[in-house]
Write an enzyme that holds these catalytic residues in place. Structure first.
Site, PDB file in Angstrom:
ATOM      1  N   HIS A  29       0.827  -1.203   0.000  1.00 38.59           N
ATOM      2  CA  HIS A  29       0.000   0.000   0.000  1.00 38.59           C
ATOM      3  C   HIS A  29       0.866   1.259   0.000  1.00 38.59           C
ATOM      4  O   HIS A  29       1.245   1.746   1.069  1.00 38.59           O
ATOM      5  CB  HIS A  29      -0.893  -0.005   1.237  1.00 38.59           C
ATOM      6  CG  HIS A  29      -1.802  -1.188   1.324  1.00 38.59           C
ATOM      7  ND1 HIS A  29      -1.349  -2.445   1.683  1.00 38.59           N
ATOM      8  CD2 HIS A  29      -3.132  -1.319   1.079  1.00 38.59           C
ATOM      9  CE1 HIS A  29      -2.375  -3.292   1.669  1.00 38.59           C
ATOM     10  NE2 HIS A  29      -3.464  -2.633   1.299  1.00 38.59           N
ATOM     11  N   GLY A 156     -10.922   4.726   7.172  1.00 35.67           N
ATOM     12  CA  GLY A 156     -11.481   3.419   7.536  1.00 35.67           C
ATOM     13  C   GLY A 156     -11.488   3.215   9.046  1.00 35.67           C
ATOM     14  O   GLY A 156     -12.458   2.696   9.604  1.00 35.67           O
ATOM     15  N   HIS A 259      -4.025   3.353  -3.381  1.00 34.63           N
ATOM     16  CA  HIS A 259      -4.212   2.805  -2.028  1.00 34.63           C
ATOM     17  C   HIS A 259      -3.441   1.500  -1.806  1.00 34.63           C
ATOM     18  O   HIS A 259      -2.653   1.401  -0.860  1.00 34.63           O
ATOM     19  CB  HIS A 259      -5.708   2.563  -1.743  1.00 34.63           C
ATOM     20  CG  HIS A 259      -5.956   1.604  -0.625  1.00 34.63           C
ATOM     21  ND1 HIS A 259      -5.997   1.985   0.686  1.00 34.63           N
ATOM     22  CD2 HIS A 259      -6.127   0.250  -0.623  1.00 34.63           C
ATOM     23  CE1 HIS A 259      -6.198   0.914   1.452  1.00 34.63           C
ATOM     24  NE2 HIS A 259      -6.283  -0.149   0.680  1.00 34.63           N
ATOM     25  N   GLU A 408     -18.368  -3.234  24.545  1.00 33.44           N
ATOM     26  CA  GLU A 408     -17.558  -4.450  24.697  1.00 33.44           C
ATOM     27  C   GLU A 408     -16.343  -4.447  23.770  1.00 33.44           C
ATOM     28  O   GLU A 408     -15.242  -4.842  24.162  1.00 33.44           O
ATOM     29  CB  GLU A 408     -18.409  -5.700  24.414  1.00 33.44           C
ATOM     30  CG  GLU A 408     -19.542  -5.933  25.405  1.00 33.44           C
ATOM     31  CD  GLU A 408     -20.801  -5.132  25.073  1.00 33.44           C
ATOM     32  OE1 GLU A 408     -20.821  -4.433  24.039  1.00 33.44           O
ATOM     33  OE2 GLU A 408     -21.766  -5.207  25.859  1.00 33.44           O
ATOM     34  N   HIS A 458     -22.649 -15.785  32.876  1.00 31.73           N
ATOM     35  CA  HIS A 458     -23.919 -16.178  32.256  1.00 31.73           C
ATOM     36  C   HIS A 458     -23.611 -17.053  31.047  1.00 31.73           C
ATOM     37  O   HIS A 458     -23.925 -16.734  29.909  1.00 31.73           O
ATOM     38  CB  HIS A 458     -24.746 -14.939  31.901  1.00 31.73           C
ATOM     39  CG  HIS A 458     -25.123 -14.125  33.112  1.00 31.73           C
ATOM     40  ND1 HIS A 458     -24.186 -13.557  33.956  1.00 31.73           N
ATOM     41  CD2 HIS A 458     -26.336 -13.801  33.630  1.00 31.73           C
ATOM     42  CE1 HIS A 458     -24.811 -12.927  34.932  1.00 31.73           C
ATOM     43  NE2 HIS A 458     -26.104 -13.059  34.768  1.00 31.73           N
ATOM     44  N   HIS A 470     -29.473 -14.409  24.998  1.00 34.35           N
ATOM     45  CA  HIS A 470     -28.428 -14.251  26.009  1.00 34.35           C
ATOM     46  C   HIS A 470     -27.713 -15.564  26.345  1.00 34.35           C
ATOM     47  O   HIS A 470     -26.761 -15.563  27.112  1.00 34.35           O
ATOM     48  CB  HIS A 470     -29.029 -13.659  27.289  1.00 34.35           C
ATOM     49  CG  HIS A 470     -29.260 -12.184  27.212  1.00 34.35           C
ATOM     50  ND1 HIS A 470     -29.952 -11.606  26.173  1.00 34.35           N
ATOM     51  CD2 HIS A 470     -28.879 -11.164  28.018  1.00 34.35           C
ATOM     52  CE1 HIS A 470     -29.998 -10.290  26.357  1.00 34.35           C
ATOM     53  NE2 HIS A 470     -29.348 -10.005  27.466  1.00 34.35           N
TER      54      HIS A 470
HETATM   55  C1  LIG Z   1     -12.000  -4.238   9.649  1.00 30.35           C
HETATM   56  C2  LIG Z   1     -11.423  -4.082   8.298  1.00 30.35           C
HETATM   57  N1  LIG Z   1     -12.246  -4.082   7.224  1.00 30.35           N
HETATM   58  C3  LIG Z   1     -11.730  -3.986   5.981  1.00 30.35           C
HETATM   59  C4  LIG Z   1     -10.394  -3.892   5.765  1.00 30.35           C
HETATM   60  C5  LIG Z   1      -9.828  -3.855   4.362  1.00 30.35           C
HETATM   61  N2  LIG Z   1      -9.352  -2.470   4.094  1.00 30.35           N
HETATM   62  C6  LIG Z   1      -8.063  -2.145   4.214  1.00 30.35           C
HETATM   63  S1  LIG Z   1      -7.816  -0.494   4.022  1.00 30.35           S
HETATM   64  C7  LIG Z   1      -9.449  -0.221   3.763  1.00 30.35           C
HETATM   65  C8  LIG Z   1      -9.995   1.165   3.578  1.00 30.35           C
HETATM   66  C9  LIG Z   1      -9.080   2.097   2.936  1.00 30.35           C
HETATM   67  O1  LIG Z   1      -9.467   3.415   3.179  1.00 30.35           O
HETATM   68  P1  LIG Z   1      -8.742   4.261   4.296  1.00 30.35           P
HETATM   69  O2  LIG Z   1      -8.907   3.635   5.578  1.00 30.35           O
HETATM   70  O3  LIG Z   1      -9.233   5.658   4.154  1.00 30.35           O
HETATM   71  O4  LIG Z   1      -7.212   4.183   3.905  1.00 30.35           O
HETATM   72  P2  LIG Z   1      -6.478   4.921   2.707  1.00 30.35           P
HETATM   73  O5  LIG Z   1      -6.902   4.240   1.436  1.00 30.35           O
HETATM   74  O6  LIG Z   1      -6.887   6.329   2.744  1.00 30.35           O
HETATM   75  O7  LIG Z   1      -5.048   4.696   2.991  1.00 30.35           O
HETATM   76  C10 LIG Z   1     -10.159  -1.413   3.810  1.00 30.35           C
HETATM   77  C11 LIG Z   1     -11.625  -1.512   3.561  1.00 30.35           C
HETATM   78  C12 LIG Z   1      -9.572  -3.884   6.915  1.00 30.35           C
HETATM   79  N3  LIG Z   1      -8.257  -3.810   6.817  1.00 30.35           N
HETATM   80  N4  LIG Z   1     -10.109  -3.950   8.147  1.00 30.35           N
END
Ligand SMILES: Cc1ncc(C[n+]2csc(CCOP(=O)(O)OP(=O)(O)O)c2C)c(N)n1
Ligand SMILES: [Mg+2]
Length: 661
Positions: A29, A156, A259, A408, A458, A470
């Site tokens: 990336h 994200g 990305h 949680e 529980h 539950h």
């Molecule tokens: C919980 C989770 N869901 C999905 C992903 C897969 N994933 C990696 S980066 C990303 C999103 C990228 O957007 P952003 O967070 O804005 O990063 P940028 O591209 O700007 O570096 C996703 C969906 C992940 N790593 N973790």
């Protein structure tokens, strides 16, 4: 402070290394490291208190790359600041087997990396826990603990629900040493963020009690001013840094295409021209590398001064601080457990294992003062607060009990951060069925090998009237499927104490204690000086002579198995009962020990008020299972046990029928 031109060249070193490493690996990336290079350069050259020569220095600032996909940012930074193990060869081996530069940051692989990230949102949750641990230890030990926690978060990270739990908790606790740098690039994998989100992140953080501001994430002066202001604040701070993903790439900058894939030769050539970067791949010009190495050496004096400060503590205080940071348990624990077992042998108790757990906590927390408990708003049900525990709050960080609220997932991620920070052993509570709400963080604790202890009460249809929403049925099996996690299900007050001891002694991984709401008889009446649960499974009630039947059970079903043993005896069938408080410990034992415990009776029967999955490893595919085949129901618990056929009579009948009687 360096000149703007020098700053740009230092930031471009990160960009170039990221482009080159991703290109060489043919995967990775580049977008985040290129976009966030200016933020990281300002933070690492002017603010971060970190000594590359001693990445475990207790009072270092913590830096969490919550957006773990940007791992090359961290690797480039570690190389540039002079982390001894992060050589240029490791950068060249990005994403290859055995390298220090795996696809996502792994704290147990790479020195200088604070936490494993990749599942978005976990890192910010960890950072909150680190900031809690920092304030808590500062309250206990004074200013030898006095550092910041920084987290770099992407879109994200902030879209994931866990981030709201983390942010709300941090704002409520006024964790002013926590500074979040938001890589506000408006891009995610699918394209523009406007496809899926229209949140005003600044207002959102403010609403949760943070300072929040917006700035140009490519303006080093603005970034520096904002971090300096954040350091003086009485609240946590979020700085939304507007950046261009893939900054410098001629056609892919600002686009999702930068990305998560290599930029390609032409694009890299164009980026080098645009950034004015003339060095060959993986080469950092000597003057820039020197500027970075000087920046990396910035904290040497602070480290020395800290060593001197540590020396001013009393010998006892210093030894205690160092013990806690090493994660060693005090010797008092084993003695306290033994004394409590003697007491239980003299005064047996018929109580729920959740109450037995509270009694155990009275014993173990007195011996292990670094334990910090909590509950996700079920304090009275989980019994995780001892009578003497004070609440950890914004006005008293020295407390040892956290009201996590109904969060949680945020709780479990914060607990990971506390364990990673070191100096505290976090434990907390919720209902077992809500393990699913914590699962991503429990999985990471297991991957990282962090000692966090989840009290989950529980634990079956035994909770009764609250009904199937539950009542966990698949939860034990699903937790047992997580490598490195120990799932304890003690059967009485003595086993509960032993399991607490084992969870504390398990320095290299997380534990779950699955505990009942309903009362259980004390089956272990005689005093055992050794911890019998340590074997994972053991014969709690031997057969009269050679056993024709082995009855295996956990938790609340062990007493049912013991009753079934009696009824079999009346029918002339000899049976033994094996309590199985922890599958993982049994499976860790060598084959011979395992065979002895499992035995060679003609018929194996397992009893557990949950699904069968996992039990075949003990009873074989030919074994008989008495448990749940689907979801539970709402009724008084004794009725439910009868309704679902989890009774001593049914167990005895099942064994007899298998024996052909
Ligand atoms: C919980 C989770 N869901 C999905 C992903 C897969 N994933 C990696 S980066 C990303 C999103 C990228 O957007 P952003 O967070 O804005 O990063 P940028 O591209 O700007 O570096 C996703 C969906 C992940 N790593 N973790
Ligand atoms: Mg983004």
């Amino acid at each position: 402070m360096v000149s703007r031109a020098e700053h740009d060249r230092m930031a471009n070193a990160i960009r170039a290394l990221a482009m080159d490493a991703v290109e060489q690996a043919k995967s990775g990336h580049p977008g985040l490291p290129m976009g966030a290079a200016d933020i990281a350069t300002v933070l690492f050259t002017q603010f971060l208190k970190f000594d590359p020569a001693d990445p475990k220095w207790p009072d270092r600032d913590r830096f969490v790359l919550s957006a773990g996909h940007g791992s090359m940012l961290l690797y480039a930074l570690l190389y540039l600041i002079g982390s001894p193990s992060m050589t240029i060869d490791e950068i060249k081996r990005f994403r290859q087997i055995g390298s220090l530069t795996p696809g996502h940051p792994e704290n147990f692989i790479t020195p200088g990396i604070e936490t494993t990230t990749g599942p978005l949102g976990q890192g910010i949750g960890n950072a909150v826990g680190m900031a809690i641990a920092e304030r808590h230890l500062a309250a206990q030990f004074g200013d030898i603990v006095n550092h910041h926690t920084y987290a770099l978060c992407s879109d994200g990270d902030l879209m994931e629900g866990i981030s709201q739990e983390a942010i709300a908790l941090a704002g409520h606790l006024k964790l002013n040493r926590l500074i979040v740098l938001f890589d506000d690039n408006g891009i995610s994998i699918d394209g523009a963020l406007s496809l899926s989100d229209s949140t005003d992140q600044v207002k959102r953080f403010e609403a949760s009690g943070w300072n929040a501001s917006r700035l140009d994430g490519h303006d080093p002066e603005a970034i520096a001013n904002a971090i300096a202001a954040a350091q003086k604040s009485d609240k946590p701070t979020m700085i939304a840094c507007r950046t261009t993903i893939g900054f410098g790439a001629p056609t892919k900058a600002g686009k999702a295409s930068s990305h998560g894939s290599p930029l390609g030769g032409d694009e890299i050539k164009g980026a080098r021209e645009k950034l004015g970067w003339t060095a060959a791949p993986f080469e950092v010009p000597a003057d820039i590398l020197k500027a970075w190495r000087d920046a990396g050496a910035r904290s040497k004096d602070a480290h020395k001064a800290w060593d001197q400060k540590l020396a001013t503590l009393s010998a006892d205080q210093r030894a205690e601080f160092e013990r806690r940071m090493r994660g060693d348990l005090p010797k008092a624990l084993a003695e306290a457990v033994l004394a409590a077992k003697k007491d239980l042998a003299a005064n047996p108790k018929e109580i729920a294992t959740r109450i037995a757990s509270q009694n155990s906590l009275d014993v173990v927390t007195a011996a292990v003062p670094e334990m910090v408990g909590g509950s996700a708003d079920l304090t009275g049900s989980n019994n995780t607060r001892t009578k003497v525990a004070k609440v950890l709050s914004a006005s008293d960080y020295g407390g040892t009990f956290i009201h996590y609220g109904i969060r949680e997932h945020g709780m479990a991620a914060a607990m990971n951060g506390m364990a990673l920070h070191g100096g505290v052993i976090p434990f907390s509570g919720t209902f077992l069925v809500f393990a699913d709400y914590c699962r991503p963080s429990i999985r990471l604790a297991a991957l990282m090998g962090e000692r966090v202890i989840h009290v989950m009460t529980h634990d079956s249809i035994g909770l009764g009237e609250d009904g199937p929403t539950h009542q966990p049925v698949e939860t034990l099996a699903s937790l047992r499927a997580i490598p490195n996690l120990r799932v304890f299900r003690p059967c009485d007050t003595v086993e509960t104490l032993e399991c607490w001891q084992l969870a504390l002694e398990y320095k290299d991984g997380p534990s779950v204690l699955a505990l009942t709401r309903q009362n259980l008889p004390q089956l272990r009446k005689a005093l055992d000086t050794e911890n019998r649960c340590a074997a994972g499974a053991y014969e709690i009630s031997p057969a009269d002579g050679k056993a024709q039947v082995s009855l295996f059970a956990t938790g609340s079903e062990v007493a049912i198995a013991v009753d079934a043993q009696k009824s079999l005896k009346e029918r002339g069938v000899s049976a033994r009962v094996v309590s199985v408080p922890c599958f993982e410990l049994l499976f860790d034992a060598d084959a011979a020990t395992r065979r002895t415990v499992i035995g060679d009776a003609k018929v194996n029967v397992a009893v557990e008020a949950a699904v069968r999955m996992g039990w075949d490893a003990i009873i074989g595919t030919d074994g008989v299972f008495v448990g749940m085949a689907g979801f539970g129901a709402s009724a008084p618990y004794k009725d439910l046990y009868r309704h679902f056929g989890i009774t001593a009579e049914k167990v005895a009948e099942a064994a007899l029928s298998k024996l052909g009687k």
